[in-house]
Design a protein around this motif. Structure first.
Motif, PDB file in Angstrom:
ATOM      1  N   VAL A 146       1.120  80.007  43.262  1.00  0.00           N
ATOM      2  CA  VAL A 146       2.143  80.550  42.366  1.00  0.00           C
ATOM      3  C   VAL A 146       1.691  81.938  41.912  1.00  0.00           C
ATOM      4  O   VAL A 146       0.545  82.124  41.475  1.00  0.00           O
ATOM      5  CB  VAL A 146       2.366  79.635  41.146  1.00  0.00           C
ATOM      6  CG1 VAL A 146       3.402  80.240  40.209  1.00  0.00           C
ATOM      7  CG2 VAL A 146       2.784  78.244  41.581  1.00  0.00           C
ATOM      8  N   VAL A 147       2.578  82.908  42.007  1.00  0.00           N
ATOM      9  CA  VAL A 147       2.299  84.269  41.532  1.00  0.00           C
ATOM     10  C   VAL A 147       2.645  84.325  40.057  1.00  0.00           C
ATOM     11  O   VAL A 147       3.813  84.287  39.670  1.00  0.00           O
ATOM     12  CB  VAL A 147       3.105  85.302  42.328  1.00  0.00           C
ATOM     13  CG1 VAL A 147       2.848  86.711  41.786  1.00  0.00           C
ATOM     14  CG2 VAL A 147       2.762  85.236  43.804  1.00  0.00           C
ATOM     15  N   THR A 148       1.615  84.428  39.209  1.00  0.00           N
ATOM     16  CA  THR A 148       1.803  84.446  37.767  1.00  0.00           C
ATOM     17  C   THR A 148       1.775  85.869  37.236  1.00  0.00           C
ATOM     18  O   THR A 148       1.475  86.826  37.967  1.00  0.00           O
ATOM     19  CB  THR A 148       0.714  83.617  37.084  1.00  0.00           C
ATOM     20  OG1 THR A 148      -0.566  84.220  37.362  1.00  0.00           O
ATOM     21  CG2 THR A 148       0.699  82.185  37.611  1.00  0.00           C
ATOM     22  N   ARG A 206       5.232  81.295  45.462  1.00  0.00           N
ATOM     23  CA  ARG A 206       6.484  81.521  44.746  1.00  0.00           C
ATOM     24  C   ARG A 206       6.166  82.048  43.350  1.00  0.00           C
ATOM     25  O   ARG A 206       5.058  81.862  42.840  1.00  0.00           O
ATOM     26  CB  ARG A 206       7.293  80.225  44.653  1.00  0.00           C
ATOM     27  CG  ARG A 206       6.617  79.092  43.920  1.00  0.00           C
ATOM     28  CD  ARG A 206       7.481  77.837  43.974  1.00  0.00           C
ATOM     29  NE  ARG A 206       6.885  76.707  43.304  1.00  0.00           N
ATOM     30  CZ  ARG A 206       7.016  76.438  42.008  1.00  0.00           C
ATOM     31  NH1 ARG A 206       7.723  77.257  41.234  1.00  0.00           N
ATOM     32  NH2 ARG A 206       6.456  75.380  41.470  1.00  0.00           N
ATOM     33  N   PHE A 207       7.115  82.715  42.744  1.00  0.00           N
ATOM     34  CA  PHE A 207       6.894  83.327  41.442  1.00  0.00           C
ATOM     35  C   PHE A 207       7.014  82.273  40.348  1.00  0.00           C
ATOM     36  O   PHE A 207       7.845  81.364  40.420  1.00  0.00           O
ATOM     37  CB  PHE A 207       7.890  84.458  41.205  1.00  0.00           C
ATOM     38  CG  PHE A 207       7.602  85.681  42.033  1.00  0.00           C
ATOM     39  CD1 PHE A 207       6.736  86.656  41.575  1.00  0.00           C
ATOM     40  CD2 PHE A 207       8.202  85.839  43.279  1.00  0.00           C
ATOM     41  CE1 PHE A 207       6.469  87.777  42.350  1.00  0.00           C
ATOM     42  CE2 PHE A 207       7.938  86.955  44.048  1.00  0.00           C
ATOM     43  CZ  PHE A 207       7.066  87.926  43.579  1.00  0.00           C
ATOM     44  N   ALA A 208       6.165  82.426  39.333  1.00  0.00           N
ATOM     45  CA  ALA A 208       6.146  81.473  38.226  1.00  0.00           C
ATOM     46  C   ALA A 208       7.393  81.630  37.377  1.00  0.00           C
ATOM     47  O   ALA A 208       7.960  82.723  37.245  1.00  0.00           O
ATOM     48  CB  ALA A 208       4.903  81.680  37.371  1.00  0.00           C
ATOM     49  N   SER A 209       7.821  80.527  36.805  1.00  0.00           N
ATOM     50  CA  SER A 209       8.956  80.544  35.886  1.00  0.00           C
ATOM     51  C   SER A 209       8.424  80.717  34.465  1.00  0.00           C
ATOM     52  O   SER A 209       7.631  79.911  33.987  1.00  0.00           O
ATOM     53  CB  SER A 209       9.750  79.242  36.007  1.00  0.00           C
ATOM     54  OG  SER A 209       8.917  78.128  35.764  1.00  0.00           O
ATOM     55  N   GLY A 210       8.834  81.770  33.809  1.00  0.00           N
ATOM     56  CA  GLY A 210       8.328  82.030  32.461  1.00  0.00           C
ATOM     57  C   GLY A 210       6.949  82.676  32.499  1.00  0.00           C
ATOM     58  O   GLY A 210       6.604  83.421  33.418  1.00  0.00           O
ATOM     59  N   PHE A 211       6.134  82.373  31.492  1.00  0.00           N
ATOM     60  CA  PHE A 211       4.806  82.975  31.364  1.00  0.00           C
ATOM     61  C   PHE A 211       3.714  81.950  31.659  1.00  0.00           C
ATOM     62  O   PHE A 211       2.630  82.009  31.098  1.00  0.00           O
ATOM     63  CB  PHE A 211       4.618  83.536  29.956  1.00  0.00           C
ATOM     64  CG  PHE A 211       5.541  84.685  29.649  1.00  0.00           C
ATOM     65  CD1 PHE A 211       5.228  85.963  30.064  1.00  0.00           C
ATOM     66  CD2 PHE A 211       6.742  84.485  28.993  1.00  0.00           C
ATOM     67  CE1 PHE A 211       6.070  87.021  29.804  1.00  0.00           C
ATOM     68  CE2 PHE A 211       7.600  85.535  28.734  1.00  0.00           C
ATOM     69  CZ  PHE A 211       7.270  86.815  29.136  1.00  0.00           C
ATOM     70  N   SER A 212       3.991  81.006  32.544  1.00  0.00           N
ATOM     71  CA  SER A 212       2.991  80.018  32.922  1.00  0.00           C
ATOM     72  C   SER A 212       1.856  80.692  33.683  1.00  0.00           C
ATOM     73  O   SER A 212       2.072  81.592  34.492  1.00  0.00           O
ATOM     74  CB  SER A 212       3.627  78.933  33.799  1.00  0.00           C
ATOM     75  OG  SER A 212       2.642  78.049  34.278  1.00  0.00           O
ATOM     76  N   GLN A 213       0.617  80.261  33.403  1.00  0.00           N
ATOM     77  CA  GLN A 213      -0.569  80.824  34.033  1.00  0.00           C
ATOM     78  C   GLN A 213      -1.142  79.892  35.107  1.00  0.00           C
ATOM     79  O   GLN A 213      -2.240  80.137  35.596  1.00  0.00           O
ATOM     80  CB  GLN A 213      -1.633  81.114  32.973  1.00  0.00           C
ATOM     81  CG  GLN A 213      -1.216  82.154  31.953  1.00  0.00           C
ATOM     82  CD  GLN A 213      -0.891  83.495  32.587  1.00  0.00           C
ATOM     83  OE1 GLN A 213      -1.574  83.939  33.508  1.00  0.00           O
ATOM     84  NE2 GLN A 213       0.172  84.132  32.113  1.00  0.00           N
TER      85      GLN A 213
END
Length: 525
Positions: A41-43, A102-109
């Motif tokens: 995941v891309v954070t 895939r890109f993270a949803s929100g500000f998840s790390q």
């Protein structure tokens, strides 16, 4: 680039970020585990990372001149070097089990998410396999049940189906491990009918997309950005069709906005431009090879003429390659150890130059961005040309400081860069006329006290007579009236200033000036 890579790495560690890792040794097992059971995941934290790694790949076009498709050699070299850098096993596993981040949803790390579907399928296959083996063993070994053929059929079928699924996955990984991407492309190009295959280019594009996805996965795994730097040389020794093929391959690889590729194209424009104009790739560009190069290159760097000190260094480097003269090098080293030779003065270091150049660069950018400054009115409308100017201004200022030359002002240096980008033909003509006048038997005494615009005016009639021979070069220039206003009113560079700035001008194609010098010499015969 290596120094910049090390500097960013150290800066990231000082900020307290986690240390990068590599897919070698223990890291290989970790990479294989993540490839099989986790999705990257891309954070936001990953996007903020400043550390990066350059993967350098050298491609000599002359080595692949014999093949039918030179661009295929470029793609195979890219695939082979990436495979060697990361290892064959991670790339083979990625072909079968890997997925693009895939890109993270929100500000998840969270950078890794468990593949629940893959895990459930694996556990399901293992359970079915274990159950089938157990039923089969019971049917074969337990007395009283041996005669029940139905249990044997059920057990063997369950074990065979689940086991075959696992074996097929392992065989797919083994196939990608043994047959590299380079061999796949070579197999396609070796086919007698590959040119007529409708899906040929899509297959090549598919292999490249897998590499791009794999690099995106490794970015998250290694905790740093990855950039593949391809240095292309020897292109000016190839046939025109091969040259156009390499440019098409570069355009294909860079068609993705997020492609992690950087091309360093080392060519002689005076050779490449006629090659491009002889092929069919120039349709729609008025058969102008210079215009095609301007569209394709985002950071031009035309190497200035060699200075006296650099020429001496080149001679010394050439002497060192001669075995019959090596005794002079050895004798020189012995003399230095005995203190018999004086040390050469050291050049100013790049670190000191960078610290001095930063405020100058900021001031130059401020002038370009200031709407009240007359310089901003001369900026081009094309975004690619604006990027060329922005990329070139810092290099020009650093070169001026490194040479120890007197800088007029950051604004004047930025104006010179804009002048070279907007009117390369007319500026090259003025500079060539200035150079010829200085090399004449009786140069005018006040030659370098003149303005560059007056030098251009004196020889404008001669340029008009050569407009047919220089038509393609002059077509690169912007509005001639703006050129007059730029040099005669807003930025009246003197001939002496132009001569000093020419030595650090990297965004002006010097082959244009050399072509003009040849035409002037032929006209005087």
């Amino acid at each position: 680039m290596r120094e910049e890579m090390a500097r960013r790495e150290a800066a990231e560690l000082l900020r307290g970020h986690r240390k990068p890792r590599s897919p070698h040794g223990w890291g290989l097992l970790v990479a294989l585990w993540l490839l099989a059971f986790y999705e990257p995941v891309v954070t936001e934290g990953h996007l903020r990372r400043k550390n990066l790694e350059f993967i350098f790949i050298r491609f000599s076009a002359w080595e692949f001149e014999g093949c039918d498709k030179l661009w295929a050699g470029l793609v195979t070299t890219l695939c082979q070097n990436i495979r060697q850098h990361f290892g064959a096993l991670p790339l083979s596993v990625f072909h079968v089990l890997g997925s693009r981040p895939r890109f993270a949803s929100g500000f998840s790390q969270r950078e890794w998410i468990l593949k629940k579907g893959a895990c459930l399928r694996l556990w399901g296959l293992l359970l079915v396999l274990a159950a089938g083996v157990a039923v089969l063993l019971v049917a074969l070994l337990v007395p009283g049940i041996k005669d029940h053929r139905a249990l044997k059929v059920v057990g063997s079928a369950a074990a065979s189906l689940s086991g075959s699924s696992l074996v097929l996955g392992a065989l797919s990984i083994l196939k990608n491990f043994l047959v590299s991407e380079k061999k796949k492309i070579e197999r396609l190009t070796d086919s007698d009918r590959f040119a007529g295959q409708l899906g040929f280019m899509s297959k090549i594009r598919g292999e490249v997309e897998v590499l791009v996805d794999f690099l995106a996965f490794m970015e998250v795994f290694e905790r740093r950005r990855l950039r593949v730097v391809l240095e292309i040389t020897g292109l000016d020794l190839c046939y025109p069709e091969k040259v156009a093929g390499v440019f098409n391959a570069m355009a294909t690889l860079l068609s993705d906005a997020n492609a992690p590729f950087i091309f360093v194209l080392a060519v002689d424009p005076s050779v490449i431009v006629p090659c491009l104009e002889q092929t069919g790739c120039m349709k729609g560009l008025a058969d102008n090879g210079y215009l095609y190069l301007n569209r394709a290159v985002t950071l031009p760097f035309s190497i200035p003429e060699t200075g006296a000190r650099s020429r001496l260094r080149s001679v010394e480097a050439a002497i060192r390659t001669r075995e019959d003269l090596m005794y002079r090098v050895i004798a020189g080293n012995v003399a230095k150890t005995r203190g018999g030779a004086a040390a050469a003065p050291a050049l100013p270091g790049w670190k000191e130059v960078d610290s001095q150049a930063v405020p100058w660069i900021h001031e130059a950018f401020r002038c370009l961005h200031d709407a009240s400054d007359v310089l901003s009115r001369y900026l081009p409308e094309n975004g690619a040309n604006v990027r060329r100017i922005v990329n070139t201004v810092p290099i020009t200022l650093r070169l001026l400081l490194h040479r120890g030359a007197e800088i007029l002002s950051p604004r004047a240096a930025a104006a010179w860069v804009v002048l070279a980008d907007r009117w390369p033909g007319r500026l090259s003509w003025a500079l060539q006329c200035l150079e010829d006048a200085g090399q004449s038997a009786a140069p005018p005494p006040a030659l370098f006290g003149k303005s560059l615009w007056s030098v251009f005016q004196e020889h404008a009639g001669e340029l008009s007579a050569l407009r047919q021979a220089l038509g393609k070069v002059l077509s690169l220039d912007a509005d001639p009236e703006l050129f007059q206003a730029f040099l005669a009113r807003d930025f009246p560079f003197s001939a002496a200033e132009a001569r000093r700035l020419l030595a650090v001008t990297v965004n002006l194609d010097h082959s244009i000036r050399h072509h003009m010098a040849l035409l002037r010499a032929l006209g005087r015969l």
